[in-house]
Design an enzyme around this catalytic site. Structure first.
Site, PDB file in Angstrom:
ATOM      1  N   GLU A   1       0.829  -1.203   0.000  1.00 59.49           N
ATOM      2  CA  GLU A   1       0.000   0.000   0.000  1.00 59.49           C
ATOM      3  C   GLU A   1       0.870   1.263   0.000  1.00 59.49           C
ATOM      4  O   GLU A   1       0.550   2.247  -0.678  1.00 59.49           O
ATOM      5  CB  GLU A   1      -0.944   0.007   1.204  1.00 59.49           C
ATOM      6  CG  GLU A   1      -2.075  -1.005   1.125  1.00 59.49           C
ATOM      7  CD  GLU A   1      -3.038  -0.732  -0.026  1.00 59.49           C
ATOM      8  OE1 GLU A   1      -3.048   0.394  -0.551  1.00 59.49           O
ATOM      9  OE2 GLU A   1      -3.771  -1.655  -0.399  1.00 59.49           O
TER      10      GLU A   1
ATOM     11  N   TYR B   1      -6.181   6.402   4.793  1.00 57.44           N
ATOM     12  CA  TYR B   1      -6.393   5.376   3.768  1.00 57.44           C
ATOM     13  C   TYR B   1      -5.565   4.128   4.055  1.00 57.44           C
ATOM     14  O   TYR B   1      -6.078   3.002   4.051  1.00 57.44           O
ATOM     15  CB  TYR B   1      -6.049   5.912   2.369  1.00 57.44           C
ATOM     16  CG  TYR B   1      -5.837   4.779   1.401  1.00 57.44           C
ATOM     17  CD1 TYR B   1      -6.920   4.069   0.896  1.00 57.44           C
ATOM     18  CD2 TYR B   1      -4.545   4.357   1.052  1.00 57.44           C
ATOM     19  CE1 TYR B   1      -6.736   2.977   0.059  1.00 57.44           C
ATOM     20  CE2 TYR B   1      -4.359   3.272   0.222  1.00 57.44           C
ATOM     21  CZ  TYR B   1      -5.446   2.582  -0.271  1.00 57.44           C
ATOM     22  OH  TYR B   1      -5.258   1.492  -1.073  1.00 57.44           O
TER      23      TYR B   1
ATOM     24  N   ASP C   1      -9.441   6.058  -1.680  1.00 59.63           N
ATOM     25  CA  ASP C   1      -8.289   6.535  -2.449  1.00 59.63           C
ATOM     26  C   ASP C   1      -8.806   7.137  -3.748  1.00 59.63           C
ATOM     27  O   ASP C   1     -10.012   7.303  -3.935  1.00 59.63           O
ATOM     28  CB  ASP C   1      -7.270   5.411  -2.700  1.00 59.63           C
ATOM     29  CG  ASP C   1      -7.767   4.377  -3.704  1.00 59.63           C
ATOM     30  OD1 ASP C   1      -8.973   4.374  -4.050  1.00 59.63           O
ATOM     31  OD2 ASP C   1      -6.935   3.563  -4.166  1.00 59.63           O
TER      32      ASP C   1
END
Length: 353
Positions: free
Chosen positions: A33, A116, A134
């Site tokens: 991520e 996020y 996102d």
């Protein structure tokens, strides 16, 4: 059938086979991520594999030197991400035995982990009911619900997070979040979305009202900034000078080639440092060897490469010390590793001839 169930069924059939989806483990999901911030999947995958082979656990990352971590980050840019990843790994090892806490507020305290990233890790690894938001998810939600506000505005994150929370499949939150991101990456594209293949097409506001070209509304607040700069190469007995300056607009906390912006600059924060100006004054006969262009976020830069071969290095080392600047000398062959930025590769091309 609910739209959430349609999305879940679509994802199970069409999801891409990605290495960080093999197991529901927090660490590889976290690394992926962070890498995917500002980087496309195809560009990130080979670097992800290499990084995970070298740092397969939080413990291995925490025990590594920062320079080595940065060298494995080369090609991804935005090096503060790598520094924060290492700092967070150290924190996890010291406070949680290397495991990822299962509490959103605790995760948000980790260096470099925002809303996020925290929600993505916790939902995907632990199936906690937390909806992510996102760029891809914003686009999907805006079109699906007919959200017509500027999605780059300050109000949009609050509005769309609420929609994401309400739309979340709480039985399968990890899969749901990945499905939303997958949908935005593969079908609900910024240009020419593939609506006929979308599992949400029957109830999508933008598709029904033929407004996929208008939604989402994106109004950028920042304009492109054009900058001219000089990057200085001092060589002494086949070694190159790198410095670490305490106050820099870019390349913070990183050993780098000395540089400074020149000509018209838009604000004080781009003004060349006193150290850079002193270098230019001390070595007025720097020789120009080439130019190249470089982009960082909304900054478009043109760098002139200036070179000076030194017979002794005391002067430049003393100057650096006087300005509180760290300095070191590295082999040209290791310049990319010691200065892990694409800037180093661009400069190196001029030094090999």
């Amino acid at each position: 059938m609910s739209p959430q169930k349609k999305l879940q069924d679509w994802y199970q059939i069409h999801k891409r086979d990605l290495p960080f989806r093999k197991k529901k483990q927090a660490y590889p999901i976290w690394v992926s991520e962070v890498m995917l911030q500002q980087t496309r999947v195809n560009a990130m995958l080979p670097l992800y594999e290499s990084f995970m082979n070298r740092f397969p656990t939080p413990e291995s990352l925490a025990s590594a030197e920062e320079e080595e971590v940065l060298s494995y980050w080369k090609g991804l840019g935005y090096y503060s991400r790598a520094r924060n990843l290492r700092k967070a790994a150290i924190f996890l090892v010291q406070n949680y035995n290397g495991s990822f806490p299962k509490d959103l507020n605790l995760v948000l305290k980790l260096p470099g982990v925002g809303n996020y990233t925290a929600r993505a890790i916790l939902s995907i690894a632990y199936d906690l009911p937390l909806a992510v938001l996102d760029g891809n998810v914003k686009r999907v939600l805006s079109r699906y619900f007919g959200y017509t506000e500027n999605i780059l505005g300050s109000k949009a994150d609050t509005d769309l997070q609420q929609k994401a929370d309400d739309f979340l499949n709480k039985d399968h939150p990890g899969d749901h979040n990945q499905a939303m991101m997958e949908l935005g990456a593969t079908l609900c594209l910024p240009e020419s979305p593939k609506c006929l293949l979308c599992p949400l097409t029957d109830s999508c506001y933008a598709r029904i009202h033929q407004k996929t070209g208008e939604i989402p509304l994106r109004v950028k607040e920042k304009k492109q900034i054009q900058l001219s700069a000089e990057i200085l190469v001092f060589d002494f007995k086949d070694k190159i000078l790198l410095v670490k300056e305490p106050k820099m607009r870019f390349l913070k906390e990183m050993f780098h080639l000395p540089y400074g912006f020149i000509g018209e600059i838009p604000e004080e924060t781009y003004e060349p440092t006193s150290f850079f100006l002193a270098l230019k004054e001390l070595f007025p006969s720097l020789f120009a060897v080439g130019k190249f262009k470089h982009t960082i976020t909304h900054h478009k830069m043109e760098f002139s490469v200036l070179r000076q071969s030194l017979k002794e290095r005391t002067q430049v080392e003393t100057l650096a010390k006087n300005f509180g600047v760290e300095s070191k000398w590295v082999q040209l062959s290791s310049l990319d590793r010691e200065f892990p930025s694409s800037l180093a590769s661009k400069v190196k091309k001029f030094l090999l001839y």
